[in-house]
Design an enzyme around this catalytic site. Structure first.
Site, PDB file in Angstrom:
ATOM      1  N   LYS A 196       0.832  -1.218   0.000  1.00 18.98           N
ATOM      2  CA  LYS A 196       0.000   0.000   0.000  1.00 18.98           C
ATOM      3  C   LYS A 196       0.856   1.253   0.000  1.00 18.98           C
ATOM      4  CE  LYS A 196      -4.288  -1.854   0.757  1.00 18.98           C
ATOM      5  NZ  LYS A 196      -5.630  -1.915   1.193  1.00 18.98           N
ATOM      6  N   LYS A 246      -4.054 -10.810  -7.026  1.00 22.63           N
ATOM      7  CA  LYS A 246      -5.374 -11.123  -6.458  1.00 22.63           C
ATOM      8  C   LYS A 246      -6.441 -10.140  -6.979  1.00 22.63           C
ATOM      9  CE  LYS A 246      -5.969  -8.490  -2.245  1.00 22.63           C
ATOM     10  NZ  LYS A 246      -6.731  -8.377  -1.039  1.00 22.63           N
ATOM     11  N   LYS A 295     -10.632  -4.872  -4.852  1.00 24.06           N
ATOM     12  CA  LYS A 295     -11.624  -3.842  -5.144  1.00 24.06           C
ATOM     13  C   LYS A 295     -10.982  -2.524  -5.535  1.00 24.06           C
ATOM     14  CE  LYS A 295     -13.218  -4.042  -0.346  1.00 24.06           C
ATOM     15  NZ  LYS A 295     -12.217  -3.426   0.526  1.00 24.06           N
TER      16      LYS A 295
HETATM   17  P1  ATP Z   1      -8.333  -3.432  -1.249  1.00 19.92           P
HETATM   18  O1  ATP Z   1      -8.118  -3.686  -2.694  1.00 19.92           O
HETATM   19  O2  ATP Z   1      -9.012  -2.111  -0.963  1.00 19.92           O
HETATM   20  O3  ATP Z   1      -7.141  -3.693  -0.388  1.00 19.92           O
HETATM   21  P2  ATP Z   1      -9.533  -5.990  -0.925  1.00 19.92           P
HETATM   22  O4  ATP Z   1     -10.356  -6.308  -2.125  1.00 19.92           O
HETATM   23  O5  ATP Z   1      -8.237  -6.655  -0.772  1.00 19.92           O
HETATM   24  O6  ATP Z   1      -9.420  -4.434  -0.774  1.00 19.92           O
HETATM   25  P3  ATP Z   1     -10.291  -6.170   1.858  1.00 19.92           P
HETATM   26  O7  ATP Z   1     -11.272  -5.205   2.419  1.00 19.92           O
HETATM   27  O8  ATP Z   1      -8.867  -5.983   2.170  1.00 19.92           O
HETATM   28  O9  ATP Z   1     -10.479  -6.298   0.307  1.00 19.92           O
HETATM   29  O10 ATP Z   1     -10.712  -7.635   2.275  1.00 19.92           O
HETATM   30  C1  ATP Z   1     -11.945  -8.067   2.788  1.00 19.92           C
HETATM   31  C2  ATP Z   1     -11.914  -9.580   2.942  1.00 19.92           C
HETATM   32  O11 ATP Z   1     -11.928 -10.195   1.653  1.00 19.92           O
HETATM   33  C3  ATP Z   1     -10.663 -10.119   3.648  1.00 19.92           C
HETATM   34  O12 ATP Z   1     -11.010 -11.184   4.493  1.00 19.92           O
HETATM   35  C4  ATP Z   1      -9.804 -10.593   2.526  1.00 19.92           C
HETATM   36  O13 ATP Z   1      -8.939 -11.624   2.926  1.00 19.92           O
HETATM   37  C5  ATP Z   1     -10.839 -11.097   1.534  1.00 19.92           C
HETATM   38  N1  ATP Z   1     -10.351 -10.993   0.168  1.00 19.92           N
HETATM   39  C6  ATP Z   1      -9.982  -9.867  -0.474  1.00 19.92           C
HETATM   40  N2  ATP Z   1      -9.609 -10.122  -1.739  1.00 19.92           N
HETATM   41  C7  ATP Z   1      -9.768 -11.464  -1.899  1.00 19.92           C
HETATM   42  C8  ATP Z   1      -9.544 -12.347  -2.996  1.00 19.92           C
HETATM   43  N3  ATP Z   1      -9.109 -11.905  -4.151  1.00 19.92           N
HETATM   44  N4  ATP Z   1      -9.802 -13.656  -2.814  1.00 19.92           N
HETATM   45  C9  ATP Z   1     -10.254 -14.121  -1.642  1.00 19.92           C
HETATM   46  N5  ATP Z   1     -10.478 -13.344  -0.564  1.00 19.92           N
HETATM   47  C10 ATP Z   1     -10.237 -12.034  -0.682  1.00 19.92           C
END
Ligand code: ATP
Ligand code: LTN
Length: 334
Positions: free
Chosen positions: A115, A197, A200
């Site tokens: 980040k 991965k 969002k």
């Molecule tokens: P950002 O891109 O803003 O960091 P993010 O999509 O990684 O967001 P988070 O809010 O960090 O989402 O994660 C929310 C939950 O979703 C966490 O438990 C995280 O482990 C899970 N998660 C996020 N991305 C994935 C993915 N690609 N596959 C499986 N689980 C995920």
């Protein structure tokens, strides 16, 4: 333990629109676990401000996320669904735990490295101590289990280390939490770059399926998903794009990867992608319908927000007072 049940805590940030990765890796597992445990599901809006946010947008997203928790099947009468910022114990315990966490430990966190590379103009102290606030979230409720995707496991390890360090000085104050990874869907990859991965905050909208995407958009994104030139549906690390699509299909249908390989043997990627798209549409449709329904019921959601914040505050304060006493802060005069 609360009323003889083990405690579960988890949360998501109100940044960006939720993706299929968030749903399959986290939210879907939360729903299946919610009967067995006493559950706290938090919208972690305090974590969100480690990245600069537009105030109106943050408020809107936090509300949408809380609504989505309910729409995905979490009953707010049984599960404590609330905003982190409504319970001041999170920030108070985080301050205390900051004093029991080493810079060296935080320096090793890969999310901080990722980040801060992405937001080089705003590497704030909150971003650095993000895992300490996360530890406070979990430890405040004496959580036994924390369902998260693989990317958050490192934060769970540091939470355990902080709790163990604290307990070794002051006695058994905190329950040591266990991480819980779902069997399928723990790491859904980007549809445009299957080595990354699904996230969002990805700038390319075609890389992610958003939970509120309509069926046509979902089918189109799967059609465009990056695969390879092998022309063979196989579950192998050498075909990361196809492997990811198999994972998604498996998570949405409950089928096993080996059965999926058989189902599509001799068929092209076109048929396969269509089936994956359809399975996702049918998993998301009921959630989307319920979001539409709930969005019309403002007073019901408002009432749940108030009631659950009070419940969370009760348990949070209980732990916080115990911690404050143990470390030597003067007791309150009643
Ligand atoms: P950002 O891109 O803003 O960091 P993010 O999509 O990684 O967001 P988070 O809010 O960090 O989402 O994660 C929310 C939950 O979703 C966490 O438990 C995280 O482990 C899970 N998660 C996020 N991305 C994935 C993915 N690609 N596959 C499986 N689980 C995920
Ligand atoms: N850091 C997590 C969100 C999060 C969380 C938590 C998850 C904040 N506090 C406590 C589980 C338990 C994330 O980015 N997904």
């Amino acid at each position: 333990m609360i009323d003889g049940k083990k405690v579960l805590f988890s949360g998501m940030q109100a940044t960006g629109n939720l993706t299929l990765g968030n749903y399959l890796g986290a939210l879907k597992n939360w729903v299946t676990m919610s009967d067995e445990y006493e559950c706290f599901y938090c919208v972690v809006d305090e974590h969100s401000i480690t990245i600069r946010q537009d105030p109106a947008e943050l408020r809107k997203r936090a509300r949408a996320l809380l609504t989505l928790y309910i729409a995905a099947g979490l009953d707010p009468e049984k599960n404590c669904i609330y905003y982190q910022s409504h319970v001041s114990g999170h920030a108070e315990l985080a301050w205390i735990l900051n004093c029991y966490t080493y810079m060296g430990e935080l320096n090793r966190m890969t999310q901080f490295k990722d980040k801060s590379a992405k937001h080089a103009d705003n590497i704030n102290a909150g971003l650095f101590t993000y895992p300490v606030l996360m530890a406070a979230d979990i430890l405040l409720y004496q959580a036994d289990v924390v369902p998260v995707g693989i990317d958050q496991m490192q934060h769970l390890e540091i939470t355990r280390d902080i709790a163990q360090r604290f307990n070794s000085i002051y006695g058994d104050v905190f329950t040591i939490p266990e991480g819980y990874l779902g069997k399928v869907g723990a790491k859904i990859m980007s549809l445009q770059d299957p080595t990354k991965k699904m996230s969002k905050s990805d700038e390319n909208p075609n890389a992610s399926i958003y939970l509120m995407d309509d069926p046509d958009t979902i089918m189109r994104k799967f059609k465009r998903a990056v695969t390879d030139s092998e022309a063979c549906v196989r579950y192998t690390d050498e075909q990361p794009g196809v492997k990811n699509l198999i994972d998604i299909y498996a998570a949405c249908t409950g089928k096993l990867p080996t059965d999926i390989e058989h189902e599509f043997s001799g068929k092209g990627y076109g048929d396969f992608k269509e089936a994956v798209g359809e399975s996702v549409v049918s998993v998301l449709k009921p959630v989307q319908d319920r979001v539409a329904q709930l969005s019309n019921d403002k007073s019901y959601i408002d009432q749940m927000i108030k009631k659950n914040a009070e419940k969370a505050d009760y348990y949070a304060t209980k732990t916080l007072r115990k911690v404050q006493h143990k470390i030597g802060f003067p007791d309150r005069i009643r």
